[in-house]
Design a protein around this motif. Structure first.
Motif, PDB file in Angstrom:
ATOM      1  N   LEU A 130       0.759  10.279  -1.114  1.00  0.00           N
ATOM      2  CA  LEU A 130       1.326   9.539  -2.458  1.00  0.00           C
ATOM      3  C   LEU A 130       2.441   8.714  -1.975  1.00  0.00           C
ATOM      4  N   LEU A 131       3.241   9.146  -0.859  1.00  0.00           N
ATOM      5  CA  LEU A 131       4.437   8.289  -0.553  1.00  0.00           C
ATOM      6  C   LEU A 131       4.097   7.196   0.321  1.00  0.00           C
ATOM      7  N   LEU A 158      -5.053   6.825   3.809  1.00  0.00           N
ATOM      8  CA  LEU A 158      -4.604   7.857   2.965  1.00  0.00           C
ATOM      9  C   LEU A 158      -4.892   9.031   3.667  1.00  0.00           C
ATOM     10  N   MET A 195      -5.357  -9.287  -1.857  1.00  0.00           N
ATOM     11  CA  MET A 195      -6.341  -8.540  -2.623  1.00  0.00           C
ATOM     12  C   MET A 195      -7.829  -8.838  -1.868  1.00  0.00           C
ATOM     13  N   ARG A 196      -7.795 -10.223  -1.585  1.00  0.00           N
ATOM     14  CA  ARG A 196      -9.122 -10.905  -1.083  1.00  0.00           C
ATOM     15  C   ARG A 196      -9.437 -10.016   0.202  1.00  0.00           C
ATOM     16  N   PHE A 197      -8.581  -9.887   0.958  1.00  0.00           N
ATOM     17  CA  PHE A 197      -8.851  -9.143   2.394  1.00  0.00           C
ATOM     18  C   PHE A 197      -8.698  -7.820   2.235  1.00  0.00           C
ATOM     19  N   ALA A 198      -7.859  -7.160   1.412  1.00  0.00           N
ATOM     20  CA  ALA A 198      -8.010  -5.855   1.594  1.00  0.00           C
ATOM     21  C   ALA A 198      -9.398  -5.103   1.068  1.00  0.00           C
ATOM     22  N   GLU A 199      -9.664  -3.915   1.560  1.00  0.00           N
ATOM     23  CA  GLU A 199     -10.608  -3.165   1.150  1.00  0.00           C
ATOM     24  C   GLU A 199     -10.475  -1.779   1.022  1.00  0.00           C
ATOM     25  N   ASN A 200     -11.244  -1.248   0.206  1.00  0.00           N
ATOM     26  CA  ASN A 200     -11.047   0.439  -0.034  1.00  0.00           C
ATOM     27  C   ASN A 200     -11.066   1.171   1.133  1.00  0.00           C
ATOM     28  N   LEU A 232      -1.785  -1.107   4.579  1.00  0.00           N
ATOM     29  CA  LEU A 232      -2.728  -0.008   4.197  1.00  0.00           C
ATOM     30  C   LEU A 232      -3.369   0.708   5.393  1.00  0.00           C
ATOM     31  N   PHE A 235       1.263   5.412   0.197  1.00  0.00           N
ATOM     32  CA  PHE A 235       0.640   4.403  -0.880  1.00  0.00           C
ATOM     33  C   PHE A 235       1.793   3.771  -1.624  1.00  0.00           C
ATOM     34  N   TYR A 236       2.750   4.531  -2.044  1.00  0.00           N
ATOM     35  CA  TYR A 236       4.006   4.149  -2.901  1.00  0.00           C
ATOM     36  C   TYR A 236       4.726   3.300  -1.664  1.00  0.00           C
ATOM     37  N   LEU A 245      -7.685   1.357   2.528  1.00  0.00           N
ATOM     38  CA  LEU A 245      -6.861   2.261   1.677  1.00  0.00           C
ATOM     39  C   LEU A 245      -7.160   3.581   1.966  1.00  0.00           C
ATOM     40  N   TYR A 246      -8.067   3.829   1.883  1.00  0.00           N
ATOM     41  CA  TYR A 246      -8.771   5.442   1.869  1.00  0.00           C
ATOM     42  C   TYR A 246      -8.420   6.075   3.498  1.00  0.00           C
ATOM     43  N   MET A 251      -0.851  -6.853   3.690  1.00  0.00           N
ATOM     44  CA  MET A 251      -1.405  -5.740   2.732  1.00  0.00           C
ATOM     45  C   MET A 251      -2.278  -4.929   3.834  1.00  0.00           C
TER      46      MET A 251
END
Lengths: 270, 341
Positions: free
Chosen positions: A169-170, A214, A202-207, A108, A172-173, A210-211, A104
């Motif tokens: 978007l792609l 992106l 999910m425990r180790f991922a952070e926003n 990301l 993230f997909y 992700l951003y 993850m």
């Protein structure tokens, strides 16, 4: 004029002069590409006027939706490979349950945007460059200018907007599919249940991961469009020039994706 | 009406639909993912908790708050307040703190990562008022602890004599191995001399035979052969023994209770014993007098003339009785006859 007329210079006397001319050419190219980017940004005020919206949607479809298949396959196998490689090593310490976090976070932060950008640079970027190059060598760009149609507004701006939207978007997909691929490997080959895999991921991922990913994808989309359009407009010498422009687009896009990727990581994580 | 704009074709509409659908789906997934990854709780009420620490040892915003191993919230903010650190966390449930509460920063794993561990205190301890200022315990520094432990181990090795003991042990082992090598002692001879090995082999063979015999005996026992086998395998023998034991127990109980002659003899009340003793003494006295020829019985035993006289008297008495028997019917008839008249 956005296209470049052939400039015939006398041959350089020394290697130093030749090197200096190459550096000057590189700087000029950078400047032209940036000016092209600024012109395209300036044209964005026309994005929802006339047929621009349709052209943007068309570009989103041709560059984004048509790339879904290849991105799906590449992303899923990337996730599977990541899970398998990290899982094999982590199993030595009895920590294979942590493959969720490894897959993850790496997808990301880096692998998702990077793989998506490489695919788009090779497929969409090269097609942009070939299209622009063909139009340039067949004098279609000057013809557009003669008809008072701004080539940047007509050709570059829709592609830029489409790529700036579709690449994140792609990306993230691709991340989602990669995580699913990792989960398949984890559950079938490493004995990690789906629940613990997703929980660990999910425990180790952070926003932030992700951003920042992106943002990278957005920058990569802009880079691919600007480089491909610039190289297309700079095409000379007929079909040979188109091929050369396509090749240069792919190489330059790859290099810039790597460099910008590193810079963004350096900015946000250190 | 804009007449310059051509009407949209079917292909344009389907293209827009596809692009819009894909983009919206990905955006929806992105939003959901953002909420899940960010562990946001927009629809749940949270309870803030403020704790003051002297040091937080690298605790960060977003780290977990755990109670008995269960995550109940997240760190919202950390602020320097004079010489302390104010840690504000959002909890999913209201905590009832007791006077012996404990809040500390702990490592999530040996590789790093921290979380806030809350212990509300024991139930029998008095409750704290809700507006009390909570103070956290100083965090545990693994590196400091490890350094202290290494120091302790080192001092134990050097000062506690462990190193010298190990050295002495190694020396002893060296001596033992030297003796073994030279063939000294039983094990050394066993290693060096072949005769010892042959003897040991013979002993082992004998032991093996003995084991075989034991095996045969145990087999017979398990098959219930012989007295011991029957004792082990046959329930009837056991029941007989049990019955006998019960009878013995009953007997001993009765003896203990003073029942019967034996019981009375063994009873604490020794009147019977005294009587028996007195009787035996009287008998002894009588037999002594008889032996001495005192009394009629003694004279009967010791004096033969008297014995002969007594015997003769008895014979004469028997003859007189016989005569009386013979004459008694005549006497009876005469008495009857003369009595009638």
């Amino acid at each position: 004029m956005i296209t470049r007329e052939p400039v015939y210079l006398p041959p350089s006397d020394t290697r130093r002069a030749e090197l200096g001319r190459d550096v000057l050419d590189l700087v000029c190219n950078c400047g032209r590409a940036l000016l092209l980017l600024f012109s395209a940004i300036g044209c964005m005020r026309f994005a929802f006027q006339g047929r621009s919206r349709d052209r943007i949607v068309e570009q989103m479809f041709s560059s984004g939706i048509k790339s879904l298949g290849v991105i799906s396959v590449v992303s899923m196998f990337t996730g599977m490979i990541l899970a398998l490689q990290t899982g094999i090593e982590l199993r030595k310490f009895g920590q294979e349950v942590n493959i969720g976090a490894a897959v993850m976070v790496s997808l990301l932060r880096e692998m998702g945007p990077f793989m998506t950008a490489l695919i788009l640079a090779a497929s969409v970027g090269s097609s942009f460059a070939a299209q622009m190059g063909t139009m340039t060598v067949s004098e279609e760009i000057p013809a557009l200018e003669l008809m008072s149609i701004d080539p940047v507004k007509f050709l570059v701006m829709p592609r830029l907007i489409a790529m700036a939207i579709m690449t994140p978007l792609l990306s993230f997909y691709g991340c989602i599919l990669g995580v699913i691929g990792g989960g398949i490997v984890g559950s079938t080959q490493l004995g990690v249940s789906w629940v613990s895999y997703i929980d660990n991921a999910m425990r180790f991922a952070e926003n932030k991961d992700l951003y920042v990913g992106l943002l990278k994808a957005f920058l990569f989309g802009v880079i691919i469009t600007v480089v491909s359009c610039h190289e297309g407009f700079a095409t000379r010498q007929g079909a040979v020039g188109v091929g050369r422009a396509t090749r240069r687009t792919v190489i330059l896009s790859f290099l810039l994706i790597l460099v910008v990727g590193y810079i963004v990581t350096r900015l946000f994580y250190i | 009406m804009n007449t310059n704009k051509p009407p949209k074709r079917h292909n344009d509409i389907s293209m827009e639909l596809i692009v819009g659908t894909v983009a919206l789906m990905i955006l929806l997934a992105l939003s959901y993912f953002t909420i899940v990854v960010g562990r946001q709780a927009f629809w749940r009420k949270t309870y803030p908790m403020e704790v003051y620490f002297d040091s937080v040892m690298g605790l960060r915003d977003g780290d977990n708050v755990v109670i008995r191993g269960m995550t109940v919230g997240k760190i919202r903010s950390l602020t320097l307040v004079s010489n302390e650190v104010l840690v504000v966390s959002d909890l999913s449930r209201m905590l009832q703190m007791h006077r012996d509460y404990r809040i500390r920063v702990v490592f999530t794993s040996v590789l790093g990562g921290r979380q806030l561990e809350v212990n509300e205190g024991s139930a029998d301890s008095p409750m704290l008022p809700p507006d009390v200022r909570l103070h956290g315990n100083p965090p545990v520094d693994l590196i400091d602890d490890a350094a202290a432990m290494i120091k302790d181990v080192r001092s134990m090795l050097n000062e506690g004599g462990v190193a010298s003991n190990i050295s002495a042990t190694a020396e002893n082992l060296s001596t033992i191995s030297g003796r073994l090598k030279r063939g000294e002692g039983t094990i050394g001879r066993l290693l060096v001399e072949d005769g010892m090995y042959v003897q040991l082999q013979g002993t082992m063979a004998e032991a093996s035979n003995a084991l075989a015999q034991i095996k045969i005996v145990t087999t017979k026992l398990s098959q219930g052969e012989g007295t011991l086998g029957k004792l082990l395998m046959d329930d009837r023998v056991y029941k007989d023994i049990e019955k006998t034991t019960a009878n013995l127990r009953d007997l001993t109980d009765r003896v203990n209770a003073g029942e019967g002659t034996l019981g009375k003899l063994l009873a604490k009340d020794d009147s019977m014993y005294v009587n028996l003793l007195a009787t035996s003494r009287s008998l002894s006295n009588i037999t002594a007098r008889v032996e001495n020829g005192d009394g009629l019985l003694g004279k009967l035993i010791s004096d033969e003339t008297l014995a002969t006289n007594v015997q003769q008297t008895i014979q004469e008495l028997r003859a007189a009785i016989d005569d009386f028997r013979e004459t008694s019917p005549v006497v009876s008839f005469s008495s009857f006859l003369f009595g009638t008249f």
